[in-house]
Design a protein around this motif. Structure first.
Motif, PDB file in Angstrom:
ATOM      1  N   LYS A   4       0.845  -1.196   0.000  1.00 25.35           N
ATOM      2  CA  LYS A   4       0.000   0.000   0.000  1.00 25.35           C
ATOM      3  C   LYS A   4       0.884   1.251   0.000  1.00 25.35           C
ATOM      4  CE  LYS A   4      -3.991   2.072   2.109  1.00 25.35           C
ATOM      5  NZ  LYS A   4      -5.090   1.937   3.008  1.00 25.35           N
ATOM      6  N   SER A   5       1.948   1.227   0.786  1.00 24.28           N
ATOM      7  CA  SER A   5       2.899   2.345   0.793  1.00 24.28           C
ATOM      8  C   SER A   5       3.549   2.486  -0.573  1.00 24.28           C
ATOM      9  CB  SER A   5       3.978   2.121   1.852  1.00 24.28           C
ATOM     10  OG  SER A   5       3.419   2.069   3.133  1.00 24.28           O
ATOM     11  N   PHE A   6       3.835   1.362  -1.209  1.00 22.78           N
ATOM     12  CA  PHE A   6       4.457   1.398  -2.530  1.00 22.78           C
ATOM     13  C   PHE A   6       3.538   2.063  -3.548  1.00 22.78           C
ATOM     14  CE2 PHE A   6       7.241  -2.606  -1.673  1.00 22.78           C
ATOM     15  CZ  PHE A   6       8.073  -1.858  -0.867  1.00 22.78           C
ATOM     16  N   GLU A   7       2.240   1.883  -3.420  1.00 20.00           N
ATOM     17  CA  GLU A   7       1.309   2.510  -4.368  1.00 20.00           C
ATOM     18  C   GLU A   7       1.407   4.025  -4.289  1.00 20.00           C
ATOM     19  OE1 GLU A   7      -0.257   0.914  -6.807  1.00 20.00           O
ATOM     20  OE2 GLU A   7       0.773  -0.846  -6.004  1.00 20.00           O
ATOM     21  N   SER A   8       1.493   4.569  -3.083  1.00 23.17           N
ATOM     22  CA  SER A   8       1.653   6.022  -2.923  1.00 23.17           C
ATOM     23  C   SER A   8       2.972   6.485  -3.523  1.00 23.17           C
ATOM     24  CB  SER A   8       1.608   6.400  -1.444  1.00 23.17           C
ATOM     25  OG  SER A   8       0.369   6.084  -0.889  1.00 23.17           O
ATOM     26  N   LEU A   9       4.025   5.725  -3.268  1.00 26.20           N
ATOM     27  CA  LEU A   9       5.345   6.075  -3.790  1.00 26.20           C
ATOM     28  C   LEU A   9       5.357   6.013  -5.315  1.00 26.20           C
ATOM     29  CD1 LEU A   9       8.287   6.815  -3.109  1.00 26.20           C
ATOM     30  CD2 LEU A   9       8.773   4.352  -3.091  1.00 26.20           C
ATOM     31  N   LYS A  10       4.769   4.965  -5.883  1.00 21.48           N
ATOM     32  CA  LYS A  10       4.732   4.847  -7.337  1.00 21.48           C
ATOM     33  C   LYS A  10       3.971   6.019  -7.969  1.00 21.48           C
ATOM     34  CE  LYS A  10       3.383   0.450  -7.577  1.00 21.48           C
ATOM     35  NZ  LYS A  10       3.029  -0.879  -8.126  1.00 21.48           N
ATOM     36  N   ALA A  11       2.886   6.442  -7.337  1.00 22.21           N
ATOM     37  CA  ALA A  11       2.128   7.585  -7.864  1.00 22.21           C
ATOM     38  C   ALA A  11       2.984   8.853  -7.836  1.00 22.21           C
ATOM     39  CB  ALA A  11       0.841   7.778  -7.057  1.00 22.21           C
ATOM     40  N   PHE A  43      25.256   9.988  -4.305  1.00 17.24           N
ATOM     41  CA  PHE A  43      24.021  10.404  -3.652  1.00 17.24           C
ATOM     42  C   PHE A  43      23.836   9.600  -2.379  1.00 17.24           C
ATOM     43  CE2 PHE A  43      22.277  11.132  -8.129  1.00 17.24           C
ATOM     44  CZ  PHE A  43      22.444  12.505  -8.075  1.00 17.24           C
ATOM     45  N   PHE A  44      23.354  10.268  -1.346  1.00 16.40           N
ATOM     46  CA  PHE A  44      22.918   9.578  -0.146  1.00 16.40           C
ATOM     47  C   PHE A  44      21.398   9.630  -0.127  1.00 16.40           C
ATOM     48  CE2 PHE A  44      27.239  10.773   0.959  1.00 16.40           C
ATOM     49  CZ  PHE A  44      27.710   9.584   1.501  1.00 16.40           C
ATOM     50  N   HIS A  45      20.806   8.518   0.211  1.00 20.68           N
ATOM     51  CA  HIS A  45      19.356   8.386   0.234  1.00 20.68           C
ATOM     52  C   HIS A  45      18.910   8.367   1.692  1.00 20.68           C
ATOM     53  CE1 HIS A  45      19.665   7.623  -4.048  1.00 20.68           C
ATOM     54  NE2 HIS A  45      20.715   6.908  -3.733  1.00 20.68           N
ATOM     55  N   HIS A  46      17.767   8.999   1.958  1.00 18.97           N
ATOM     56  CA  HIS A  46      17.353   9.251   3.333  1.00 18.97           C
ATOM     57  C   HIS A  46      15.969   8.713   3.686  1.00 18.97           C
ATOM     58  CE1 HIS A  46      20.810  11.929   3.877  1.00 18.97           C
ATOM     59  NE2 HIS A  46      20.569  12.312   2.631  1.00 18.97           N
ATOM     60  N   THR A  47      15.367   7.920   2.829  1.00 20.76           N
ATOM     61  CA  THR A  47      14.013   7.449   3.126  1.00 20.76           C
ATOM     62  C   THR A  47      13.946   5.921   3.155  1.00 20.76           C
ATOM     63  OG1 THR A  47      13.377   7.535   0.796  1.00 20.76           O
ATOM     64  CG2 THR A  47      12.920   9.499   2.125  1.00 20.76           C
ATOM     65  N   TYR A  48      13.281   5.436   4.169  1.00 21.33           N
ATOM     66  CA  TYR A  48      13.082   3.986   4.304  1.00 21.33           C
ATOM     67  C   TYR A  48      12.134   3.456   3.233  1.00 21.33           C
ATOM     68  CZ  TYR A  48      15.588   3.518   8.691  1.00 21.33           C
ATOM     69  OH  TYR A  48      16.575   3.468   9.650  1.00 21.33           O
ATOM     70  N   ILE A  49      11.130   4.249   2.862  1.00 24.65           N
ATOM     71  CA  ILE A  49      10.185   3.789   1.851  1.00 24.65           C
ATOM     72  C   ILE A  49      10.891   3.546   0.525  1.00 24.65           C
ATOM     73  CG2 ILE A  49       9.415   6.158   1.300  1.00 24.65           C
ATOM     74  CD1 ILE A  49       7.233   3.007   1.050  1.00 24.65           C
ATOM     75  N   GLU A  50      11.810   4.446   0.158  1.00 24.70           N
ATOM     76  CA  GLU A  50      12.526   4.249  -1.103  1.00 24.70           C
ATOM     77  C   GLU A  50      13.476   3.061  -1.011  1.00 24.70           C
ATOM     78  OE1 GLU A  50      13.083   8.017  -3.702  1.00 24.70           O
ATOM     79  OE2 GLU A  50      13.812   8.499  -1.673  1.00 24.70           O
ATOM     80  N   ILE A 159       4.730  10.469   2.715  1.00 23.92           N
ATOM     81  CA  ILE A 159       4.760   9.025   2.472  1.00 23.92           C
ATOM     82  C   ILE A 159       5.745   8.360   3.438  1.00 23.92           C
ATOM     83  CG2 ILE A 159       5.387   7.239   0.782  1.00 23.92           C
ATOM     84  CD1 ILE A 159       4.411   9.265  -1.396  1.00 23.92           C
ATOM     85  N   GLU A 160       6.888   8.991   3.634  1.00 17.50           N
ATOM     86  CA  GLU A 160       7.911   8.451   4.533  1.00 17.50           C
ATOM     87  C   GLU A 160       7.421   8.419   5.983  1.00 17.50           C
ATOM     88  OE1 GLU A 160      11.916   7.194   5.807  1.00 17.50           O
ATOM     89  OE2 GLU A 160      10.576   6.842   4.119  1.00 17.50           O
ATOM     90  N   ILE A 161       6.768   9.475   6.423  1.00 19.32           N
ATOM     91  CA  ILE A 161       6.236   9.512   7.795  1.00 19.32           C
ATOM     92  C   ILE A 161       5.289   8.345   8.024  1.00 19.32           C
ATOM     93  CG2 ILE A 161       4.653  10.793   9.321  1.00 19.32           C
ATOM     94  CD1 ILE A 161       5.987  13.394   8.166  1.00 19.32           C
ATOM     95  N   LYS A 162       4.387   8.131   7.099  1.00 22.88           N
ATOM     96  CA  LYS A 162       3.423   7.021   7.212  1.00 22.88           C
ATOM     97  C   LYS A 162       4.150   5.683   7.227  1.00 22.88           C
ATOM     98  CE  LYS A 162      -0.843   5.194   6.659  1.00 22.88           C
ATOM     99  NZ  LYS A 162      -0.828   4.069   7.569  1.00 22.88           N
ATOM    100  N   PHE A 163       5.118   5.503   6.349  1.00 23.00           N
ATOM    101  CA  PHE A 163       5.873   4.246   6.288  1.00 23.00           C
ATOM    102  C   PHE A 163       6.622   4.000   7.595  1.00 23.00           C
ATOM    103  CE2 PHE A 163       9.461   1.537   5.101  1.00 23.00           C
ATOM    104  CZ  PHE A 163       8.819   0.546   4.378  1.00 23.00           C
TER     105      PHE A 163
END
Length: 184
Positions: A4-11, A43-50, A159-163
């Protein structure tokens, strides 16, 4: 729950890609994988969802391909970061790039998607900050086309906060793609 989180991210990724492509077209810019491309940028990435979505894509690859990528990731880390995380080299190709193509293109993080074009960061109450874009675009000779990344950052933050809430993630993350792959 991650799907479900992925759907928000994909959008959000679709909106980013659509905006990037529209602005690139207005500039008559086509990325051709030059020396200044995102695949050679540190690049450093900072989100768990990604990170989770990137893993989701990585796990779809064949075992032998995953091993090759993880081996490249180890080499990347050794060449790029020393034991105390001091940056040694800034222009090493990303471990998921093969023959100039990203093997996880659909799953690539936000910063990979937004790289290259001139843009601005317009934060409420502060003066906008503009960044020039990559060297290959020869953007200095062209009039600036408004591209504010802040709305994308704000959506990503939500999205990240929710994840993080859903998966009880409280610590910070700051990892390269290679570091993410090694921790799999």
């Amino acid at each position: 729950m991650a799907n479900k989180s992925f759907e928000s991210l994909k959008a959000l990724y679709i909106a980013m890609d659509k905006t990037w492509n529209k602005i690139a077209q207005e500039y008559h810019f086509k990325c051709n994988g030059c020396e200044d491309n995102c695949c050679t940028s540190l690049f450093f990435h900072h989100t768990y969802i990604e990170k989770a979505y990137f893993y989701h894509g990585f796990n779809k690859l064949a075992q032998n391909r995953k091993k090759i990528i993880k081996d490249r990731a180890a080499i990347y880390i050794k060449k790029t970061l020393s034991g105390n995380l001091r940056i040694n080299n800034l222009k090493i190709i990303c471990p998921v790039n093969e023959d100039g193509q990203c093997l996880l293109y659909l799953y690539r993080p936000m910063i990979c998607r937004l790289h290259g074009l001139p843009h601005e960061l317009s934060r409420p109450g502060l003066e906008s900050v503009r960044q020039p874009g990559c060297n290959a675009g020869l953007f200095d000779a062209k009039p600036y086309i408004k591209f504010d990344r802040i709305p994308f950052y704000q959506q990503m933050a939500q999205i990240e906060i929710k994840f993080r809430q859903d998966f009880n993630k409280t610590d910070k993350i700051k990892q390269t793609i290679a570091q993410m792959l090694i921790t799999l």
